[in-house]
Design a protein around this motif. Structure first.
Motif, PDB file in Angstrom:
ATOM      1  N   ARG E  26       1.182  -0.952   0.092  1.00  0.00           N
ATOM      2  CA  ARG E  26       0.106  -0.657  -0.237  1.00  0.00           C
ATOM      3  C   ARG E  26       0.893   1.524   0.179  1.00  0.00           C
ATOM      4  N   CYS E  28       1.577   5.183   1.512  1.00  0.00           N
ATOM      5  CA  CYS E  28       0.944   5.826   3.141  1.00  0.00           C
ATOM      6  C   CYS E  28       0.057   7.529   2.420  1.00  0.00           C
ATOM      7  N   GLN E  31      -3.515   5.722   1.360  1.00  0.00           N
ATOM      8  CA  GLN E  31      -4.607   5.385   1.705  1.00  0.00           C
ATOM      9  C   GLN E  31      -4.816   6.550   3.272  1.00  0.00           C
ATOM     10  N   THR E  32      -4.353   7.233   2.673  1.00  0.00           N
ATOM     11  CA  THR E  32      -4.622   8.824   3.272  1.00  0.00           C
ATOM     12  C   THR E  32      -5.714   9.403   2.756  1.00  0.00           C
ATOM     13  N   PHE E  33      -5.192   9.611   1.851  1.00  0.00           N
ATOM     14  CA  PHE E  33      -6.170  10.605   1.090  1.00  0.00           C
ATOM     15  C   PHE E  33      -7.554  10.066   0.356  1.00  0.00           C
ATOM     16  N   PRO E  35      -8.381   5.785   0.079  1.00  0.00           N
ATOM     17  CA  PRO E  35      -8.021   4.310   0.960  1.00  0.00           C
ATOM     18  C   PRO E  35      -9.162   3.581  -0.179  1.00  0.00           C
ATOM     19  N   GLY E  36     -10.231   4.429  -0.115  1.00  0.00           N
ATOM     20  CA  GLY E  36     -11.412   3.796  -1.322  1.00  0.00           C
ATOM     21  C   GLY E  36     -10.312   3.424  -2.279  1.00  0.00           C
ATOM     22  N   GLU E  38      -7.896   2.165  -3.379  1.00  0.00           N
ATOM     23  CA  GLU E  38      -7.102   1.190  -2.984  1.00  0.00           C
ATOM     24  C   GLU E  38      -8.279  -0.734  -2.797  1.00  0.00           C
ATOM     25  N   THR E  39      -9.031   0.440  -1.909  1.00  0.00           N
ATOM     26  CA  THR E  39     -10.121  -0.888  -1.434  1.00  0.00           C
ATOM     27  C   THR E  39     -10.927  -0.908  -2.869  1.00  0.00           C
ATOM     28  N   GLU E  55      -1.629  -9.382   0.393  1.00  0.00           N
ATOM     29  CA  GLU E  55      -1.526  -8.533   1.220  1.00  0.00           C
ATOM     30  C   GLU E  55      -1.351  -8.880   2.675  1.00  0.00           C
ATOM     31  N   TRP E 308     -19.293   6.888  -3.724  1.00  0.00           N
ATOM     32  CA  TRP E 308     -19.555   7.161  -2.204  1.00  0.00           C
ATOM     33  C   TRP E 308     -18.469   6.565  -1.496  1.00  0.00           C
ATOM     34  N   VAL E 309     -19.035   4.423  -2.261  1.00  0.00           N
ATOM     35  CA  VAL E 309     -17.454   3.915  -1.395  1.00  0.00           C
ATOM     36  C   VAL E 309     -16.408   3.464  -1.932  1.00  0.00           C
TER      37      VAL E 309
END
Lengths: 344, 235, 111, 610, 355
Positions: E26, E28, E31-33, E35-36, E38-39, E55, E308-309
């Motif tokens: 991942r 930094c 995933q901070t700004f 994160p969705g 990456e999901t 992972e 939104w997800v």
């Protein structure tokens, strides 16, 4: 005893060597891969530094060919050579094989493929052209419409494209693009008198007779601008205009400028047509891939293969004058070699 | 050939970054930093290439080397295969080793970076976490981020992050045994010592400037000085 | 913009299409040899004034030619008109007259 | 009262002239500046006034200097000036003698023969009559020559003569008409009154035979008066303004009045004193290709007309050759220089100019090579060698870095800047405590000597080296090389140093003389005075001067200025050397050895002691 | 613009991208700004393309930001990288896939250094062993996550329900791409299409029906500059560089910007807000700003994922105008609700920028 000398390449060097060998009793055979002679010279309009007509020069080169003992074969692609009993066996792509007592490689050069300098966008932006394409426009008097309308235009000449560039795989200096850039800048100013021309250069190598004078003329009489800095990138903006970025290294500031036309001064690279021949004979090459002679200073025309000689730009970037002189030197060496061969 | 030049040459990035420069200026022409700062990578290469310790020392003490954004655009274009950006990294490393970085406004900022990023790596296993992007210090992040910041668990949960929890996933908590491995690596490879060096030189400078540098974090006068000070003399 | 803690920075990059052609037009007219300069720097190397400050005739010529003339007056005033630049120039550029012209033109503009 | 209406034009013209002159001169005198009145008052009753009077006689009337240029030209000027002057003076005596009273109507002597119709039979009157006829003839011969010169100036040694404006041509025509008309008027009158002499009487008789002289006389007298009056009205606006102005200029000069840094006061006196004789044109080395109609005569004319002269002011070498020959003795180069004056930039930081580190030391001699000295290391090195050998303790003021004395700025008319530049060097010189300042550069020399006003001896190295030789501090081998000396402008004409270098050279070899030497010496073309000239044009001058100096194939051309050396070397066949270099080459170094041994002996002794 | 020319260049930069079995690490910043994003990436690969992505929870930062802010020495970062390779080796994977462009650049640089200076690799093995008793194999394949999406762009195009076409006029959407500097500028051979005309994003956009527009400052850095953004006093640098890009792209009126570097996507989004607040300027006609998307979000949108997800509410520049153009149906009210549909407040509206 009459011998056969094969000259590979019917460009200026090949033609001149054949002319010089005309006084010998030997049979001279020129193998030309295209269907006419003249090499790159036939695509050139005027020559630096005196704006001599290239076609005139080519005509006089062709005229001096000896009629009695020379022969030109067109459309022959030489792809292989081998040593055989002190002679060289020249193989053509057509399958024909020619036995030669001596071979002169006058295969010339290839123009650098400007396309490899991706950041300049040749082949992508339509107003980025090469010096050779510009020369073609002069030859055919076929300028793109947007240059014809007589409005002031800004034109950039970018020096050292594909020369002195590790990234482009060429460490060598092609040495003739500098003066070509100056010459073409003057021609552009003559042709489009309202335009301004900017040359972007790193160093200007004005080594030849009257080169420096022409450079000064370009500045004094034609108002050509010179900016010392290598162009980093060219980007197309609206309506086909081009944004050029460089550092003005003499004032130490990055700069940008919009141009209507960018001319890339492409350098010389080793001819690909010579590559397979060199490979078949395991002929050594210089750093940038030009064919290497035995000794750069004292035997520049001789190779480590007995009976194989080099002339012209197949061994290093040379001007027309230098190529012609070089061809004559090579012819002399060939005659010496054949005499020696006779005596043994 | 001087002492500083030799030390510089020990850094691989200097060897890789500067083979031989012919001053063509292509690096400066595309350099984002040269556009906005009084900065000319070509001149830096030239200075180092001349191997004159006096001017190298001057460079190491100046703001100049800290302007680079390390985007490495210079690498793409250099016809000699140099990378001025890598050379800058070597110069910055040496400047910090020699303690010269505290002589310049931009150099002193290393203290703030060491405190924020350095501490974050060692204590959480991340360079960057949402909690570090405090709206007070980051007005440019805007009101949406402020909303995110104030509702971190809920928002992160909605978008599928594993916020501060064990197991894989975005923003998970890094396990203590993993952190000890990271710390161990810093110990073994000299990373820890380098942090210490930055701390010590910065504290000396803080004393000289009569500012408190604190022991941890960014809650001290020297930190806010280096984090916010801009003399405006950079362009 | 104190609330942001930073501001937009003006670009350093010179936009050669927006350059100030005024001075070069005037000087080029009075002293065409300015176009002959090849930036070799021998004038700056011999310059008497340059021994004492960062004055550089080469840079001035460069600045005029590229239209970056904003801060040129302060620079030009460092010139002593001693004429050594002209003596060493390989291209016969009358640097002294160029500088004199800048002094004159800028002086007039100031009035 | 003797009166006729025809005298009115003359009287009106004369009156007008007097008013204009009084007004103009009053204004200029007012501009002479503070202290001028006091100076004039103090000098009024001294020898200076006498000397000035003599000069006025020599230059304004006899035209001594023009005679030197060309006798025929001199005669032409003299006949007009002296002749007319005498015509007025003797006419006055004649009239006074005749009437027996000293004062009479001021126009009476001029129109004497109109009013005095009876033939004069006394010897004295006949003598006066004859003398006046002779003077008229004298002047007429000058007018004839002037007319001839218009067509063929080379006859009077002038390759080029002044191209005049139409205004000047009108005044000239009037002037030329005055005397033939007078001759005609007097002859017509003599034709019926018999009051002429050897010239007018026979001519009158002759005219009487074919013309109704009695009827014609008055109209011609009218004509004469109109032309005279017309000329006097035109005078202030033409070159003939020089006639009255020159006289005043000579007095003012002798009384010690100097021009200021602007075109005002004294400068106007100089400006209007130019007679546009055009003698300066041929002397100009920029002539004709480079400097078309830009010589001093034209420059002064434009300046007087109030036209824009910036370009003209700059197009000049300031070599001073024109000034040397100017019959009026106008300080021409100064007028050019002050016309170059620009609005000085007030906010220059003196800190951006060179600053010499201050020294206070025990030696008495300072050596200053100058900027140009630093470009000619041969001269610097030679001076160092000579000074070492002489054993003189000295300080080489600009050894590490070269400094500019400020004169180039001054020559460019940037006086305030020049002043700023010189300040610091002046301080360094003063603080050093030395009593002698030696320089190799005539430009610096001129600057130190005239502008710096330091209380120490300023010597050019040619002066200083001669002192060293004469004082036995150095000795030189004499040789038999044939040398030619080139006088640098700034050293010769500007500073008056001609003999010292020659004295040194006669000790080194045999000195051949060339015609254009001393004050007439050619400029080498390197002049710092000219700022706008191109290098190619400079080279033309350099080449011709070098060729001139090489005419007798000397073994070496000697000079005493680094710039001259640099300029001439490029085109000279024989080597060009500075006097210092020649001395250094021929230096007998035994002294040096003695000196060294002395020193080392001393060192030895010191070592033993300790 | 001659497309043929570009294609010829792209053909010379054909990068090998593994087909399956990825070891995912991942970022930094992402995933901070985002994160969705990456999901979304993992969902697309696992659910839509049925690929194996692994992972390891034990992986950490690559310390790249520390390295490029010059507080982490090269020896340290290469050992951290070695540890990640060790985790991959231990898990039995050979295809290393970082989500971050800075990390991607760092792994590339380290592998290149080891190739030219094998003693450095030996040193790294030594350090890693001393510190953690781990050993590693050099990955067979190193690809950025954007490379993976590029590889499957045509498959995704077939699976997708949406195309990058303006539903109102049927014209392709005008897209501006921004490639992270460290993706290919350092090692052009390691990026799809090289450094000058990278194809990684334009390939996706074209495959999905959009039109990539070229603009003069396309190659210019967003201005992150590491220390230049992280220190408040230096942020003018970052801002000004992005501004330069906006000014350059403005005449072309792009419908949105897509970036493959997490930092760039965040900056190009936030600086539009800052410039609007500072100077009252927006670079689109609507006054709402140009939406900035990550390529995962872009892929998610055409695959019909809920914006939104995917976390698109975390953008400062509203994405709704773009969603409307494409014709994506979304629930306006859900935008700022929490994970369980609860109300958690809404962001303050900005002063200048329209929402």
């Amino acid at each position: 005893m009459n011998k056969t000398i094969v000259i590979v390449g019917g460009g200026p060097a090949g033609l001149e060597a054949a002319a010089a060998l005309g006084s010998s009793p030997h049979h001279v055979l020129i193998l030309e891969k295209e269907h006419n002679t003249g090499g790159k010279l036939k695509n050139w309009h005027h020559l630096f530094p005196n704006f001599a007509d290239a076609s005139e020069i080519l005509k006089s080169l062709e005229k001096s060919l000896p009629l009695n003992n020379s022969e030109i074969k067109y459309d022959c692609d030489v792809f292989k050579m081998e040593q055989m009993d002190g002679n060289l066996l020249v193989s053509l792509k057509s399958g024909e094989k020619i036995k030669a007592d001596a071979v002169l490689l006058a295969t010339g050069f290839d123009l650098f493929d400007a396309y490899k300098k991706e950041e300049y966008g040749h082949g992508i932006y339509k107003n980025v052209i090469t010096s050779s394409e510009l020369e073609g426009m002069f030859v055919n008097n076929s300028f793109p419409d947007q240059l014809k309308d007589g409005l002031p235009k800004k034109i950039a000449m970018v020096h050292c494209v594909g020369s002195r560039d590790k990234k482009a795989g060429n460490m060598h200096c092609s040495k003739l693009c500098c003066i070509t850039g100056v010459k073409q800048a003057i021609e552009l100013r003559k042709y489009l008198s309202k335009s301004s021309v900017y040359n972007f250069y790193m160093d200007l190598r004005m080594y030849g007779q009257h080169f420096e004078e022409l450079y000064q003329e370009a500045q004094e009489d034609y108002g050509v601008n010179f900016i010392r800095g290598r162009v980093s990138e060219i980007a197309e903006i609206s309506d086909g205009k081009l944004q050029v970025k460089a550092e003005d290294t003499l004032s130490g500031r990055p700069m940008k400028m919009i141009f209507d036309l960018v001319v890339l001064l492409i350098g010389m690279t080793p001819a690909t047509s010579a590559a397979s021949i060199a490979q078949s004979l395991a002929l050594p090459k210089s750093g940038s891939g030009f064919l290497a002679p035995v000794h750069q200073h004292i035997s520049a025309n001789e190779t480590c293969i007995p009976g194989l000689f080099l002339a012209g730009t197949c061994r290093e970037p040379l001007s027309l004058q230098e190529s012609i002189t070089d061809a004559r030197a090579a012819a002399l060496k060939i005659i010496e070699w054949l005499k020696l061969k006779d005596n043994h | 050939m001087g002492r500083l030049y030799e030390r510089l040459c020990e850094d691989l990035r200097c060897l890789e970054g500067l083979k031989s420069c012919m001053n063509c200026g292509v690096c400066t022409a595309i350099c984002p930093s040269a556009e906005f700062y009084r900065y000319d990578p070509r001149k830096i290469c030239d200075t180092v290439q001349r191997a004159d310790d006096e001017s190298i020392e001057q460079l190491l003490k100046s703001d100049t080397i800290w302007y680079c954004g390390e985007c490495m655009s210079c690498k793409t274009r250099c016809p000699r295969g140099n990378t001025p950006g890598l050379l800058i990294m070597a110069l910055r490393k040496l400047s910090q080793e020699m303690g010269y970085f505290t002589d310049s406004e931009k150099g002193r900022q290393q203290f703030a970076i060491r405190r924020v990023i350095g501490d974050s790596i060692l204590t959480t296993g991340y360079c960057m976490r949402p909690i570090l992007v405090n709206p007070a210090n980051h007005p440019e992040q805007g009101p949406v981020w402020e909303w995110v910041y104030n509702n971190l668990p809920e928002v992160m949960d909605k978008v599928g992050a594993n916020y501060l929890k064990d197991g894989p996933g975005a923003l998970r908590r890094i396990a203590p045994e993993v952190l000890s491995e990271i710390n161990q690596i810093f110990q073994v490879t000299g990373g820890q010592d380098f942090f210490q060096l930055i701390e010590e030189f910065s504290k000396d400078k803080a004393d000289e400037m009569c500012l408190d540098a604190g022991e941890l974090g960014g809650d001290n006068a020297y930190f806010s000085e280096v984090y916010t000070k801009n003399s405006g003399n950079h362009h | 913009m104190s609330e942001w803690g930073f501001t937009v920075i003006q670009t350093n990059q010179s936009d050669m299409d927006q350059m100030d052609r005024g001075l070069i037009a005037k000087i080029g007219n009075a002293e065409p040899s300015i176009f002959w300069c090849i930036g070799c720097g021998s004038c700056s190397a011999t310059c008497t004034a340059a021994q004492f400050n960062n004055f550089s005739p080469r840079r001035i010529i460069q600045a005029i030619r590229s239209g970056q003339v904003k801060d040129i007056m302060g620079e030009v005033n460092k010139c002593l008109l001693c004429g050594k630049c002209q003596l060493v120039c390989p291209r016969h550029v009358n640097t002294r007259n160029i500088l004199l012209n800048v002094k004159q033109i800028m002086g007039q503009d100031a009035i | 009262m003797r009166f006729d209406y025809f005298v009115v034009p003359f009287c009106a013209g004369f009156g007008y002239l007097i008013i204009v002159l009084l007004f103009t001169y009053g204004r200029w005198i007012n501009e002479l500046g503070e202290g001028a009145a006091l100076k004039i008052f103090k000098s009024l009753l001294t020898r200076k006034t006498l000397l000035a009077s003599r000069e006025v006689f020599q230059e304004c009337l006899v035209h001594r200097k023009v005679f030197r240029v060309n006798p025929l030209l001199g005669y032409m000027h003299m006949s007009l000036a002296l002749g007319w002057f005498l015509l007025i003076v003797i006419g006055k005596f004649e009239a006074s003698y005749f009437t027996g009273e000293f004062t009479n109507e001021f126009y009476f002597p001029i129109f004497f023969r109109f009013f005095e119709l009876s033939p004069h039979r006394t010897f004295t009157l006949q003598f006066f009559n004859a003398l006046m006829d002779f003077l008229l003839l004298f002047i007429l011969s000058g007018v004839a020559l002037a007319l001839y010169k218009r067509f063929k100036s080379s006859a009077m040694g002038m390759k080029n003569s002044t191209k005049h404006t139409s205004g000047d041509k009108w005044a000239l025509a009037l002037l030329w008409m005055i005397f033939p008309l007078r001759l005609f008027a007097e002859s017509l009158t003599a034709g019926f009154a018999g009051n002429g002499s050897f010239l007018t009487q026979p001519l009158g008789n002759l005219l009487g035979m074919i013309l109704p002289v009695r009827m014609l006389a008055t109209p011609v007298w009218w004509g004469y008066s109109i032309v005279l009056g017309g000329f006097m009205v035109a005078l202030p606006y033409s070159r003939y303004m020089h006639i009255p102005t020159e006289i005043l200029l000579i007095f003012l000069k002798n009384w010690g009045i100097k021009p200021k840094d602007s075109i005002s006061g004294m400068a106007f006196f100089e400006l209007y004193s130019c007679s546009r004789c055009g003698i300066c044109i041929d002397r100009c080395q920029l002539n004709p290709a480079i400097n078309k109609k830009n010589q001093m005569v034209y420059f002064l004319r434009e300046l007087r007309a109030g036209n824009e002269v910036t370009q003209m002011a700059h197009n000049c070498l300031l070599c001073g050759r024109c000034q040397e020959i100017c019959p009026v003795g106008i300080d021409l180069t100064n007028l050019r220089t002050i016309s170059r004056k620009q609005k000085d930039n007030a906010h220059i930081h003196s800190s951006s100019y060179p600053s010499i580190p201050m020294h206070s030391f025990s030696t008495k001699v300072l050596y200053f090579a100058g900027c140009m000295g630093s470009l000619t290391p041969g001269i610097r090195k030679s001076m160092e060698t000579i000074l070492e050998v002489s054993g003189e303790k000295y300080l080489f003021l600009d050894k590490e870095k070269s400094y500019c004395c400020g004169r180039p700025l001054k020559l460019a008319g940037r006086l305030a800047e020049a002043e700023k530049v010189s300040q610091n060097i002046k301080e360094a010189i003063v603080s050093s405590g030395a009593n002698t300042l030696v320089t190799s550069c005539p430009i610096c020399y001129k600057s130190f000597k005239d502008d710096y006003k330091c209380e120490l001896r300023v010597l050019h190295h040619s002066e200083y080296l001669l002192e060293l030789i004469q004082g036995g501090m150095i000795s030189i081998r004499s040789g038999n090389k044939r040398l030619v000396y080139h006088d640098p402008c700034e050293l010769g004409r500007k500073s008056g140093i001609y003999t010292q270098p020659r004295e040194i050279l006669t000790k080194l070899g045999s000195l051949t003389n060339v015609e254009e030497a001393y004050g007439k010496s050619l400029c080498c073309g390197g002049s710092l005075g000219h700022l706008t000239i191109s290098m190619e044009e400079r080279e033309q001058i350099q080449k011709s001067t070098a060729e001139y100096l090489n005419q007798d194939n000397p073994d070496c051309i000697a000079t005493a200025c680094p710039l001259c050396k640099k300029s001439l070397t490029k085109f000279s066949e024989s080597p060009v050397k500075d006097i210092a270099e020649l001395i250094a080459e021929n230096l007998i170094k035994s002294n040096y050895k003695d000196h060294k041994t002395k020193k080392s002996n001393l060192a030895e002794a010191v070592r033993i002691d300790t | 613009m001659e497309q043929e020319g570009k294609k010829r260049i792209w053909s010379e930069y054909q990068k090998e991208i593994a087909d399956d079995h990825y070891f995912y690490v991942r970022s930094c910043i992402r995933q901070t700004f985002f994160p969705g994003s990456e999901t979304t990436f993992l969902k697309i690969l696992r659910d839509d393309l049925s690929r194996d992505v692994f992972e390891d929870a034990r992986h950490t930062t690559c310390t790249g930001i520390g390295y490029h802010t010059d507080i982490v020495p090269f020896e340290t970062i290469m050992t951290i990288a070695a540890r990640h390779f060790a985790l991959m080796t231990e898990a039995g994977y050979v295809n290393f896939v970082p989500s971050c462009v800075t990390s991607f650049g760092i792994y590339t640089e380290i592998l290149d250094t080891w190739k030219h200076f094998p003693e450095m690799e030996a040193k790294a093995r030594d350090y890693l062993w001393t510190a953690t008793r781990r050993e590693f194999k050099i990955p067979d394949n190193l690809s950025h996550t954007s490379d993976i999406i590029y590889r499957f762009r045509n498959e995704l195009a077939e699976l997708s329900g949406h195309r990058l076409v303006n539903k109102n006029d049927g014209k392709p959407l005008k897209v501006v791409e921004h490639i992270g500097c460290h993706y290919a500028k350092m090692f052009p051979k390691c990026g799809v299409g090289g450094a000058e005309f990278p194809a990684v994003l334009s390939g996706m956009v074209e495959a999905w029906g959009g039109e990539v527009i070229d603009y003069p400052e396309r190659r210019h850095c967003c201005g992150f500059g590491f220390r230049q953004y992280l220190i408040k006093a230096n942020r003018g640098y970052s801002l000004s560089n992005s501004k330069k890009k906006f000014e350059s792209m403005q005449p072309y009126q792009p419908d949105f910007i897509v970036a493959n570097c997490p930092g760039c996507a965040m900056f190009l989004d936030r600086w539009q807000y800052t410039i609007a607040e500072m100077e009252g300027i927006t670079y689109d006609k609507s006054g709402k700003g140009i939406p900035v998307l990550t390529y995962e979000e872009l892929a998610g949108l055409i695959m019909g994922y809920d914006p939104w997800v995917m976390g698109m509410q975390m953008h400062q520049i509203s994405v709704e105008p773009l969603l409307d153009k494409i014709g994506i149906v979304y629930n306006k009210k859900d935008k700022y609700l929490g994970s369980k549909g609860q109300y958690i407040g809404v962001p303050q509206p900005p002063h200048f920028l329209l929402q």
